[in-house]
Design a protein around this motif. Structure first.
Motif, PDB file in Angstrom:
ATOM      1  N   LEU A  47      49.295  30.754  34.059  1.00  0.00           N
ATOM      2  CA  LEU A  47      49.255  32.072  33.118  1.00  0.00           C
ATOM      3  C   LEU A  47      49.098  31.834  31.742  1.00  0.00           C
ATOM      4  N   ASN A  48      48.203  30.920  31.344  1.00  0.00           N
ATOM      5  CA  ASN A  48      47.824  30.758  30.009  1.00  0.00           C
ATOM      6  C   ASN A  48      46.931  31.765  29.600  1.00  0.00           C
ATOM      7  N   LEU A  49      47.124  32.766  28.473  1.00  0.00           N
ATOM      8  CA  LEU A  49      46.535  33.696  28.138  1.00  0.00           C
ATOM      9  C   LEU A  49      44.869  33.582  27.619  1.00  0.00           C
ATOM     10  N   SER A  50      44.853  32.307  27.183  1.00  0.00           N
ATOM     11  CA  SER A  50      43.456  31.937  26.765  1.00  0.00           C
ATOM     12  C   SER A  50      42.363  32.107  27.892  1.00  0.00           C
ATOM     13  N   VAL A  51      43.158  31.437  29.122  1.00  0.00           N
ATOM     14  CA  VAL A  51      42.068  31.644  30.197  1.00  0.00           C
ATOM     15  C   VAL A  51      41.643  33.273  30.413  1.00  0.00           C
ATOM     16  N   LEU A  52      42.911  34.036  30.578  1.00  0.00           N
ATOM     17  CA  LEU A  52      42.576  35.403  31.064  1.00  0.00           C
ATOM     18  C   LEU A  52      41.621  36.103  29.734  1.00  0.00           C
ATOM     19  N   ILE A  53      41.687  35.722  28.749  1.00  0.00           N
ATOM     20  CA  ILE A  53      40.824  36.260  27.649  1.00  0.00           C
ATOM     21  C   ILE A  53      39.350  35.978  27.852  1.00  0.00           C
ATOM     22  N   PHE A  54      39.291  34.695  28.149  1.00  0.00           N
ATOM     23  CA  PHE A  54      37.786  34.344  28.361  1.00  0.00           C
ATOM     24  C   PHE A  54      37.249  35.234  29.814  1.00  0.00           C
ATOM     25  N   THR A  55      38.216  35.363  30.849  1.00  0.00           N
ATOM     26  CA  THR A  55      37.753  35.831  32.200  1.00  0.00           C
ATOM     27  C   THR A  55      37.374  37.277  31.871  1.00  0.00           C
ATOM     28  N   LEU A  56      38.086  37.900  31.064  1.00  0.00           N
ATOM     29  CA  LEU A  56      37.916  39.460  30.633  1.00  0.00           C
ATOM     30  C   LEU A  56      36.920  39.712  29.901  1.00  0.00           C
ATOM     31  N   VAL A  57      36.619  39.142  28.902  1.00  0.00           N
ATOM     32  CA  VAL A  57      35.470  39.045  28.134  1.00  0.00           C
ATOM     33  C   VAL A  57      33.992  38.760  28.934  1.00  0.00           C
ATOM     34  N   GLY A  58      34.274  37.769  29.740  1.00  0.00           N
ATOM     35  CA  GLY A  58      33.198  37.291  30.694  1.00  0.00           C
ATOM     36  C   GLY A  58      32.643  38.430  31.672  1.00  0.00           C
ATOM     37  N   GLY A  59      34.118  39.072  32.290  1.00  0.00           N
ATOM     38  CA  GLY A  59      33.856  40.048  33.207  1.00  0.00           C
ATOM     39  C   GLY A  59      33.253  41.324  32.831  1.00  0.00           C
ATOM     40  N   VAL A  60      33.352  41.633  31.567  1.00  0.00           N
ATOM     41  CA  VAL A  60      32.918  42.840  31.050  1.00  0.00           C
ATOM     42  C   VAL A  60      31.411  42.825  30.822  1.00  0.00           C
ATOM     43  N   GLN A  61      30.935  41.716  30.411  1.00  0.00           N
ATOM     44  CA  GLN A  61      29.608  41.484  30.135  1.00  0.00           C
ATOM     45  C   GLN A  61      28.996  41.320  31.848  1.00  0.00           C
ATOM     46  N   MET A  62      29.500  40.685  32.797  1.00  0.00           N
ATOM     47  CA  MET A  62      29.175  40.301  33.885  1.00  0.00           C
ATOM     48  C   MET A  62      28.966  41.800  34.741  1.00  0.00           C
ATOM     49  N   TYR A  63      30.077  42.824  34.487  1.00  0.00           N
ATOM     50  CA  TYR A  63      29.864  44.463  34.862  1.00  0.00           C
ATOM     51  C   TYR A  63      28.762  44.966  34.420  1.00  0.00           C
ATOM     52  N   SER A  64      28.406  44.760  33.293  1.00  0.00           N
ATOM     53  CA  SER A  64      26.968  45.562  32.783  1.00  0.00           C
ATOM     54  C   SER A  64      25.747  44.890  33.417  1.00  0.00           C
ATOM     55  N   TRP A  65      25.949  43.502  33.490  1.00  0.00           N
ATOM     56  CA  TRP A  65      24.585  42.869  34.274  1.00  0.00           C
ATOM     57  C   TRP A  65      24.381  43.212  35.768  1.00  0.00           C
ATOM     58  N   ALA A  66      25.703  43.496  36.498  1.00  0.00           N
ATOM     59  CA  ALA A  66      25.754  44.032  37.569  1.00  0.00           C
ATOM     60  C   ALA A  66      25.115  45.261  37.998  1.00  0.00           C
ATOM     61  N   TRP A  67      25.534  46.225  37.048  1.00  0.00           N
ATOM     62  CA  TRP A  67      25.126  47.687  37.167  1.00  0.00           C
ATOM     63  C   TRP A  67      23.482  47.746  36.973  1.00  0.00           C
ATOM     64  N   LYS A  68      23.062  46.817  35.999  1.00  0.00           N
ATOM     65  CA  LYS A  68      21.673  47.005  35.530  1.00  0.00           C
ATOM     66  C   LYS A  68      20.910  46.339  37.167  1.00  0.00           C
ATOM     67  N   LYS A  69      21.477  45.275  37.472  1.00  0.00           N
ATOM     68  CA  LYS A  69      20.591  44.846  38.628  1.00  0.00           C
ATOM     69  C   LYS A  69      21.017  45.650  40.106  1.00  0.00           C
TER      70      LYS A  69
END
Length: 310
Positions: A264-286
């Motif tokens: 449960l290292n927070l550094s992994v969660l931070i990367f996942t959340l930041v990437g998830g926000v970007q992927m959410y934007s891409w997914a809605w555009k698609k």
């Protein structure tokens, strides 16, 4: 033989050296042929040119499956040509993006370890969990490199070369330096011999499942597009009935697996959340593009990224 037309050529933006004022081309020639003809005359790559119609400013696709006749251009039509500047292949961009987080974890865990953690009295050897996280990161980004070279087909051949630094920063900084530094610290939870085995085994199972499901989704998307074309089909198969972009969903799930293994290292969660926000934007555009391109043939999705969530 299809009739030929003469187009009026004008620069858009900065003047382009040796740009012809007129160009004669056959109606059955492709958009790719038009870009290539102008590129050869001007002595630049066709991929750094953007051609738009003077009538409505719509772009003329640099594609072999779009004819000049299809674009609506006719004799004496005006086209505007813009030089986009130095370009770099999208495939090259992805290779460079993933190279950082592919190499950084092993470098941080082994040769650079004494330099990074010099302020500790003793620097113990990497723990089992730290070695495991390093292996998962290496496997993930080796898979990414494999997909970039052998699986993905890109609708755009190139992008502005200056964007390589911006695009690489996310992976090199957040997935490379950020995760490697914090997970591999001598005092990190992952360094403890008393790690939680339930987190490790659950994380491993989730990671393996998600990586294989993600790879499958990428092959589905690859098979929707014939080589050398930009045409798309409606994706179907495992995960595509739940969300618009299951490849993104499984990507996030895989990183949650790494998060569990890392204790449960927070550094992994931070990367996942930041990437998830970007992927959410891409997914809605698609999703919007699918609805526009396929109309009633496409079954609209209520959740585009994570099933039943968003």
């Amino acid at each position: 033989m299809a009739p030929k037309i003469t187009l009026t050529v004008e620069p858009r933006g900065k003047p382009i050296r040796m740009l012809p004022k007129e160009l004669t081309i056959s109606l059955d020639a492709s958009g790719y042929d038009l870009h290539d003809m102008i590129g050869q005359v001007c002595g630049v790559s066709a991929h750094r040119l953007r051609i738009t119609k003077g009538s409505d400013r719509s772009a003329v696709a640099n594609a072999k499956d779009v004819s000049i006749d299809d674009t609506g251009l006719r004799n004496s039509s005006v086209i505007h040509v813009k030089d986009l500047g130095p370009q770099i292949a999208w495939r090259t961009v992805f290779i460079i993006e993933y190279l950082g987080p592919l190499l950084i974890p092993a470098l941080f865990l082994f040769p650079l370890r004494p330099l990074l953690y010099f302020n500790y009295d003793t620097i113990p050897a990497p723990s089992y969990v730290q070695l495991l996280v390093c292996a998962l990161l290496t496997i993930h980004f080796l898979k990414r490199e494999y997909e970039t070279i052998f699986v993905h087909r890109f609708s755009n051949a190139t992008m502005p070369a200056r964007n390589i630094f911006k695009n690489s920063a996310h992976y090199w900084a957040l997935a490379g330096f950020n995760i490697a530094y914090w997970v591999f610290r001598p005092d990190a939870a992952a360094a403890s011999p008393d790690y939680n085995p339930a987190l490790v085994y659950a994380g491993l199972a989730i990671f393996v499942f998600a990586e294989l499901a993600n790879l499958n989704a990428h092959y589905v998307l690859r098979n929707l597009r014939r080589p050398g074309t930009t045409e798309r089909g409606i994706p179907s198969g495992f995960g595509f009935n739940l969300v618009t972009c299951p490849n993104y969903m499984f990507e996030i799930i895989a990183w949650l697996g790494v998060f569990l293994v890392s204790q449960l290292n927070l550094s992994v969660l931070i990367f996942t959340l930041v990437g998830g926000v970007q992927m959410y934007s891409w997914a809605w555009k698609k999703e919007k593009r699918y609805r526009k391109d396929f109309g009633d043939k496409y079954k609209k999705k209520k959740t585009v990224l994570l099933a039943f969530i968003c």
